[in-house]
Design a protein around this motif. Structure first.
Motif, PDB file in Angstrom:
ATOM      1  N   GLU A  76       0.809  -1.229   0.000  1.00 44.47           N
ATOM      2  CA  GLU A  76       0.000   0.000   0.000  1.00 44.47           C
ATOM      3  C   GLU A  76       0.843   1.281   0.000  1.00 44.47           C
ATOM      4  N   GLU A  77       2.119   1.156   0.378  1.00 42.09           N
ATOM      5  CA  GLU A  77       2.949   2.375   0.419  1.00 42.09           C
ATOM      6  C   GLU A  77       3.064   3.041  -0.950  1.00 42.09           C
ATOM      7  N   LYS A  78       2.783   2.276  -2.013  1.00 35.99           N
ATOM      8  CA  LYS A  78       2.884   2.897  -3.352  1.00 35.99           C
ATOM      9  C   LYS A  78       1.788   3.941  -3.586  1.00 35.99           C
ATOM     10  N   PHE A  79       0.796   3.959  -2.695  1.00 32.69           N
ATOM     11  CA  PHE A  79      -0.278   4.945  -2.846  1.00 32.69           C
ATOM     12  C   PHE A  79      -0.043   6.191  -1.972  1.00 32.69           C
ATOM     13  N   ARG A  80       1.179   6.323  -1.451  1.00 31.67           N
ATOM     14  CA  ARG A  80       1.474   7.486  -0.602  1.00 31.67           C
ATOM     15  C   ARG A  80       1.724   8.728  -1.470  1.00 31.67           C
ATOM     16  N   ASN A  82       2.457  13.002  -0.747  1.00 33.96           N
ATOM     17  CA  ASN A  82       2.687  14.039   0.266  1.00 33.96           C
ATOM     18  C   ASN A  82       2.591  13.492   1.690  1.00 33.96           C
ATOM     19  N   GLY A  83       3.136  12.332   1.897  1.00 31.72           N
ATOM     20  CA  GLY A  83       3.243  11.801   3.263  1.00 31.72           C
ATOM     21  C   GLY A  83       2.097  10.926   3.734  1.00 31.72           C
ATOM     22  N   TYR A  84       1.011  10.901   2.994  1.00 38.42           N
ATOM     23  CA  TYR A  84      -0.035  10.001   3.495  1.00 38.42           C
ATOM     24  C   TYR A  84      -0.725   9.187   2.397  1.00 38.42           C
ATOM     25  N   ILE A  85      -1.322   8.091   2.801  1.00 40.88           N
ATOM     26  CA  ILE A  85      -1.876   7.120   1.845  1.00 40.88           C
ATOM     27  C   ILE A  85      -3.203   7.645   1.290  1.00 40.88           C
ATOM     28  N   ILE A  86      -3.257   7.742  -0.033  1.00 42.77           N
ATOM     29  CA  ILE A  86      -4.489   8.189  -0.701  1.00 42.77           C
ATOM     30  C   ILE A  86      -5.219   6.923  -1.153  1.00 42.77           C
ATOM     31  N   ASP A  87      -6.088   6.437  -0.303  1.00 46.73           N
ATOM     32  CA  ASP A  87      -6.732   5.142  -0.579  1.00 46.73           C
ATOM     33  C   ASP A  87      -8.164   5.328  -1.087  1.00 46.73           C
ATOM     34  N   ASP A  88      -8.270   5.998  -2.233  1.00 45.35           N
ATOM     35  CA  ASP A  88      -9.608   6.170  -2.824  1.00 45.35           C
ATOM     36  C   ASP A  88     -10.291   4.834  -3.100  1.00 45.35           C
ATOM     37  N   TYR A  89      -9.479   3.823  -3.462  1.00 46.02           N
ATOM     38  CA  TYR A  89     -10.032   2.482  -3.728  1.00 46.02           C
ATOM     39  C   TYR A  89     -10.783   1.948  -2.500  1.00 46.02           C
ATOM     40  N   ARG A  90     -10.272   2.268  -1.291  1.00 46.32           N
ATOM     41  CA  ARG A  90     -10.927   1.771  -0.061  1.00 46.32           C
ATOM     42  C   ARG A  90     -12.246   2.524   0.164  1.00 46.32           C
ATOM     43  N   ILE A  91     -12.221   3.818  -0.109  1.00 42.65           N
ATOM     44  CA  ILE A  91     -13.445   4.616   0.062  1.00 42.65           C
ATOM     45  C   ILE A  91     -14.519   4.090  -0.901  1.00 42.65           C
ATOM     46  N   GLU A  92     -14.114   3.807  -2.141  1.00 40.94           N
ATOM     47  CA  GLU A  92     -15.067   3.270  -3.120  1.00 40.94           C
ATOM     48  C   GLU A  92     -15.596   1.907  -2.682  1.00 40.94           C
ATOM     49  N   PHE A  93     -14.704   1.090  -2.148  1.00 41.89           N
ATOM     50  CA  PHE A  93     -15.076  -0.247  -1.663  1.00 41.89           C
ATOM     51  C   PHE A  93     -16.144  -0.117  -0.564  1.00 41.89           C
ATOM     52  N   ILE A 149      -6.152   0.564  13.072  1.00 41.62           N
ATOM     53  CA  ILE A 149      -4.760   0.790  12.648  1.00 41.62           C
ATOM     54  C   ILE A 149      -4.308  -0.491  11.939  1.00 41.62           C
ATOM     55  N   ASP A 150      -3.586  -0.390  10.824  1.00 47.74           N
ATOM     56  CA  ASP A 150      -3.082  -1.596  10.133  1.00 47.74           C
ATOM     57  C   ASP A 150      -2.610  -2.610  11.167  1.00 47.74           C
ATOM     58  N   CYS A 151      -3.068  -3.849  11.041  1.00 52.20           N
ATOM     59  CA  CYS A 151      -2.673  -4.818  12.069  1.00 52.20           C
ATOM     60  C   CYS A 151      -2.081  -6.089  11.462  1.00 52.20           C
ATOM     61  N   TRP A 152      -1.491  -6.873  12.334  1.00 53.66           N
ATOM     62  CA  TRP A 152      -0.872  -8.162  11.969  1.00 53.66           C
ATOM     63  C   TRP A 152      -1.989  -9.166  11.673  1.00 53.66           C
ATOM     64  N   SER A 153      -1.765 -10.004  10.672  1.00 46.87           N
ATOM     65  CA  SER A 153      -2.846 -10.928  10.321  1.00 46.87           C
ATOM     66  C   SER A 153      -2.337 -12.353  10.089  1.00 46.87           C
ATOM     67  N   TRP A 154      -2.106 -13.067  11.195  1.00 47.09           N
ATOM     68  CA  TRP A 154      -1.827 -14.507  11.139  1.00 47.09           C
ATOM     69  C   TRP A 154      -0.674 -14.808  10.189  1.00 47.09           C
ATOM     70  N   LEU A 155      -0.809 -15.826   9.339  1.00 45.75           N
ATOM     71  CA  LEU A 155       0.323 -16.161   8.462  1.00 45.75           C
ATOM     72  C   LEU A 155       0.647 -15.018   7.497  1.00 45.75           C
ATOM     73  N   ASN A 156      -0.337 -14.177   7.209  1.00 47.18           N
ATOM     74  CA  ASN A 156      -0.090 -13.059   6.291  1.00 47.18           C
ATOM     75  C   ASN A 156       0.615 -11.884   6.968  1.00 47.18           C
ATOM     76  N   ALA A 157       0.763 -11.946   8.278  1.00 47.15           N
ATOM     77  CA  ALA A 157       1.439 -10.880   9.044  1.00 47.15           C
ATOM     78  C   ALA A 157       0.981  -9.481   8.576  1.00 47.15           C
ATOM     79  N   TYR A 158       1.907  -8.649   8.072  1.00 45.08           N
ATOM     80  CA  TYR A 158       1.512  -7.290   7.644  1.00 45.08           C
ATOM     81  C   TYR A 158       1.413  -7.154   6.128  1.00 45.08           C
ATOM     82  N   LYS A 159       1.222  -8.304   5.448  1.00 43.47           N
ATOM     83  CA  LYS A 159       1.174  -8.267   3.986  1.00 43.47           C
ATOM     84  C   LYS A 159       0.047  -7.374   3.474  1.00 43.47           C
ATOM     85  N   ASN A 160      -1.160  -7.612   3.939  1.00 45.80           N
ATOM     86  CA  ASN A 160      -2.318  -6.859   3.445  1.00 45.80           C
ATOM     87  C   ASN A 160      -2.701  -5.793   4.461  1.00 45.80           C
ATOM     88  N   ARG A 161      -2.689  -4.553   4.028  1.00 48.86           N
ATOM     89  CA  ARG A 161      -3.034  -3.462   4.944  1.00 48.86           C
ATOM     90  C   ARG A 161      -4.527  -3.153   4.794  1.00 48.86           C
TER      91      ARG A 161
END
Ligand code: BG6
Length: 468
Positions: free
Chosen positions: A375-379, A381-392, A419-431
């Protein structure tokens, strides 16, 4: 045509998010926490975990909860769900209480109450104390009574701060992932054990419902189920039958006993036909019958699409593949960052199913969300622009709004996650968070969706500008 409608939700609708203890707290030296099945599994097989990040490095909520909870307000929360870690409260699963854990959870719960945010506390989010795993885990009925004792302790220790409880999160997942697949400990394939684990978990849930009401008759308790109607590939008799059986195993196996107090007859017959009936007693069935939930928590991420199994396939053991196979529908809408289908109407269908077949029970969406790898590729000016999440989120809310307008009794929407959290075997893969967690600096930065969510909550709805 463009349909510019304001989607207003009912007064008092609860907007918020869910997380869990094992995925957010982390472990620090001297905190008195015992090992859970996840701590043990990570220690013995770290290579199974994404980037070898284990549960001790989860989002450090244990140390930072005061600052983190302030962010609940900044992102418009009216409700917050987290869980108690059994292995933190009672390190060996039974007996001695860890008083540092009591202090920690009481501080967290007090703070949420002070903020004027509704608190929902789950007792179990896939995390069994490892000592209990060593004596057979959920296959052993002793664990049911250990869980009942643990639940009673929670009601006694925190009942003055918490009035809304959850018994289990997605109990079918450890059954499937731990006893039919290899994504949860003990990672074995054994249908007989899977059925016993499912039954024992249901019995434990019903005993917790009973104990909660005995402790305080005004307190409310639920179970969180990952529900989705099973959609058949075609209208052929075989595909429809496969979908019906998939639904029996994956949703009705907990939904029916939890809400209606009884197992579906067809499920009982199939289990008996394949020699999979679990060990049970008539008294236990009465406990299940008499202790149904007060409301329901529903997690929904993606639909269940199924087809009839291929003919003449050989099976050397009983697994769900005998009855149905997953169907990879061509042309489906995807979340390319997680590889999961997006099917917003599933939420509408769930609402209508609960209205028509489950006494229109009160329910909450307790998880829905969009995981994004890299998800860092959507940063910007310092913060994540996650329009895809808003649309979802909007897409799902439009369907939820429609179901509410048609009478389903849904009282809130909790996103996965805060807050982005750890997720089992996927750890921090999916934010998934409204707030980004920088794993190196531990800095928390609100994403665009976090600000949007605040507006959504303040306005109790949003402007729908979608083409219709
Ligand atoms: C939910 C679980 O089903 O999925 C959460 O309740 C989990 O615990 C979430 O973190 C997301 O899973 P993943 O594998 O996409 O990180």
């Amino acid at each position: 045509m463009t349909n510019s409608n304001f989607m207003a939700f009912p007064d008092g609708f609860l907007w918020g998010s869910s997380t869990s203890g094992p995925q957010s707290e982390g472990i620090i030296e001297g905190d008195g926490k015992g090992d859970s099945n996840w701590d043990f599994w990570y220690r013995t097989s770290p290579e199974l975990f994404h980037h070898q990040i284990g549960p001790e490095r989860t989002s450090t909520f244990y140390e930072n909860y005061q600052n983190d909870l302030k962010l609940l307000k900044e992102t418009g929360h009216k409700v917050f769900r987290t869980s108690i870690q059994w292995s933190r409260l009672i390190p060996t699963g039974r007996g001695e209480i860890n008083f540092k854990a009591v202090e920690f959870y009481r501080n967290v719960f007090k703070e949420v109450n002070v903020l004027g945010i509704k608190l929902i506390v789950n007792l179990y989010h896939f995390d069994l104390p490892y000592c209990l795993q060593e004596i057979g885990g959920w296959e052993n009925k002793e664990i049911v009574f250990a869980y009942e004792a643990y639940a009673k302790e929670c009601f006694r220790l925190f009942g003055d701060l918490v009035d809304t409880w959850i018994t289990f999160n997605e109990p079918i997942v450890p059954v499937e992932a731990g006893y039919l697949g290899k994504f949860h400990y003990p990672a074995k394939v054994d249908a007989r054990a899977a059925v016993q684990v499912a039954y024992n978990t249901q019995l434990a849930s019903s005993l917790a419902v009973k104990a909660c009401h005995q402790n305080n008759a005004s307190h409310r308790i639920s179970i969180v189920l990952n529900l989705t109607p099973a959609y058949p590939r075609s209208q052929s008799h075989e595909d429809i039958k496969a979908a019906r059986i998939a639904e029996l195993f994956q949703t009705k196996s907990f939904l029916d006993p939890s809400v209606l107090g009884e197992y579906p007859k067809e499920l009982v017959e199939i289990l008996s036909e394949y020699g999979l009936t679990p060990d049970y007693t008539e008294e236990e069935l009465v406990i299940i019958k008499e202790n149904t939930v007060d409301f329901l928590g529903v997690n929904y991420y993606q639909p269940l699409r199924v087809q009839a199994p291929q003919k003449n396939k050989e099976f050397d053991m009983v697994t769900p593949d005998i009855f149905f196979e997953h169907y990879d529908m061509p042309g489906k809408k995807m979340n390319p960052h997680r590889g999961w289908e997006i099917y917003e109407k599933g939420l509408y269908d769930i609402g209508i199913n609960l209205r028509d077949h489950y006494n229109n029970i009160e329910w909450l969406v307790t998880e829905n969300g969009m995981g994004v790898e890299g998800e860092e590729k959507f940063r910007e000016n310092g913060y994540i622009i996650d329009d895809y999440r808003i649309e979802f989120i909007k897409g799902h809310l439009i369907e939820l709004h429609r179901a509410i307008a048609e009478g389903t009794n849904c009282k809130g929407y909790l996103l996965w996650t805060f807050i982005d959290c750890w997720s089992w075997l996927n750890a921090y893969k999916n934010r998934y968070g409204l707030i980004e967690l920088n794993l190196t600096t531990e800095e928390r930065i609100i994403k665009k969706s976090g600000y949007w969510f605040k507006e959504l909550s303040e306005q109790n709805g949003f402007l729908n500008t979608k083409e219709s």
